[in-house]
Design a protein around this motif. Structure first.
Motif: not given
Length: 350
Positions: A119-125, A282-285, A329-330
């Motif tokens: 998927i396009q982001f990292q889930p919290i798990q 989830y965010a990308l800095i 930075f993720e």
């Protein structure tokens, strides 16, 4: 009858003088140690713990590890998964994480980074698992302020701990008598990572058991099943998969620091049950320090999610860097709502 002998006064004076010198040296050493500032003691200890740990990922000590893990309380059922990490002598690396139907492959070659996810982001798990292994990279991190250095005890083991501050991000690291990292606690996420069952790996040490807890609830249990060093190590990185995202980066960039934030308003539509709630993004800095592509990975309810998202988009960071080069930075961005809204945040690498 005992025989009495005369004692040579010159020899006696020599012995007394030597004893006095030894005593003076001991007192001087104790005095110097006692005068060392708590902040300096903390930094010396953190540096020793980082140098001792294989998970500090020094290319002078290449390795690969394989671990299995179980995630609890973050979905409807327990999730079992596998984690692989390789660091070779060139400083290149690869991380592969999988559980359920989620996969995440990250490959670092020099200053380039390739990422392929289901998927396009990292889930919290996934973030919690990645952090379990990334945290030791930042035990001895420049730019942090030592707020407090103190002693505590856990299960009859004396620990030396440091409260560390970076911007508004706070964490506490505790070191055991063997100079191994025992716990790393993050204030914003309220997650405590525990490292135990340390075993030698060449000239380094590695924890074979890692857990993550929030309060009394266990979120993660990790078992490090295999460590490969020297002749057992295969240093080859996996091929870059088709469709991988390309970024600039490195294994352990400096952490971003928040420069500007806004506090979200508490929505009037929020039910009273949400007087204490947390929203995690989830965010990308970006390389310019802006927050990009925020995605809710832990909801506090629709109204709180919307309120938090509206302001998080406007936060501004000092970007992460590899050397002097800003890099993307993720991270996770937690926003805590407690009666009156209070925002807290931190950034840690994946």
């Amino acid at each position: 009858m005992p025989i009495l002998r005369a004692v040579d006064p010159v020899r006696m004076a020599w012995f007394r003088g030597r004893r006095g010198v030894v005593l003076s040296l001991l007192l001087l050493t104790a005095s110097v140690w006692g005068k060392e500032k708590p902040e300096d003691q903390a930094r010396t200890l953190l540096k020793s713990a980082a140098e001792r740990s294989l998970l500090n990922a020094d290319s002078k000590f290449p390795f690969s590890l394989t671990a299995t893990f179980a995630l609890y309380g973050l979905s409807a059922k327990r999730l079992d998964g596998k984690y692989d990490w390789l660091v070779n002598s060139e400083g290149d690396w690869a991380k592969h994480l999988s559980f359920a139907d989620y996969t995440d492959l990250q490959i670092g070659r020099g200053s380039s980074l390739q990422i392929k996810r289901s998927i396009q982001f990292q889930p919290i798990q996934a973030a919690i698992v990645q952090n379990a292994f990334s945290n030791p990279l930042y035990v001895d991190q420049a730019g942090e302020v030592v707020e407090r250095f103190f002693m505590t005890s856990e299960n009859h083991v004396k620990l030396r701990c440091a409260d560390l501050l970076r911007g508004k991000s706070r964490r506490t690291i505790c070191i055991d008598p063997g100079k191994n990292v025992r716990t790393i606690a993050f204030k914003s996420s309220r997650i405590i990572y525990e490292y135990s069952d340390y075993q030698p790996a060449g000239r380094k040490f590695v924890p074979h058991r890692i857990t993550a807890k929030r309060g009394s609830t266990t979120l993660l249990e990790v078992s490090v099943d295999k460590i490969a060093l020297d002749s057992e190590l295969d240093p080859r990185l996996p091929d870059t998969p088709e469709g991988a995202i390309q970024r600039s980066g490195c294994l352990a960039p400096s952490l971003p620091t928040l420069k500007h934030s806004e506090v979200p308003g508490f929505p009037t539509s929020a039910p009273i049950a949400n007087y204490q709630a947390q929203v995690i993004f989830y965010a990308l800095i970006g390389t310019d320090g802006t927050v990009r592509n925020p995605v809710v990975t832990q909801t506090g309810g629709e109204s709180l999610d919307s309120s938090a998202l509206e302001v998080v988009r406007h936060w501004q960071y000092e970007p992460a860097k590899c050397g002097d080069t800003p890099v993307e930075f993720e991270t996770e961005v937690p926003v805590n709502f407690i009666m009156q809204v209070r925002e807290e945040h931190f950034g840690w690498p994946r």
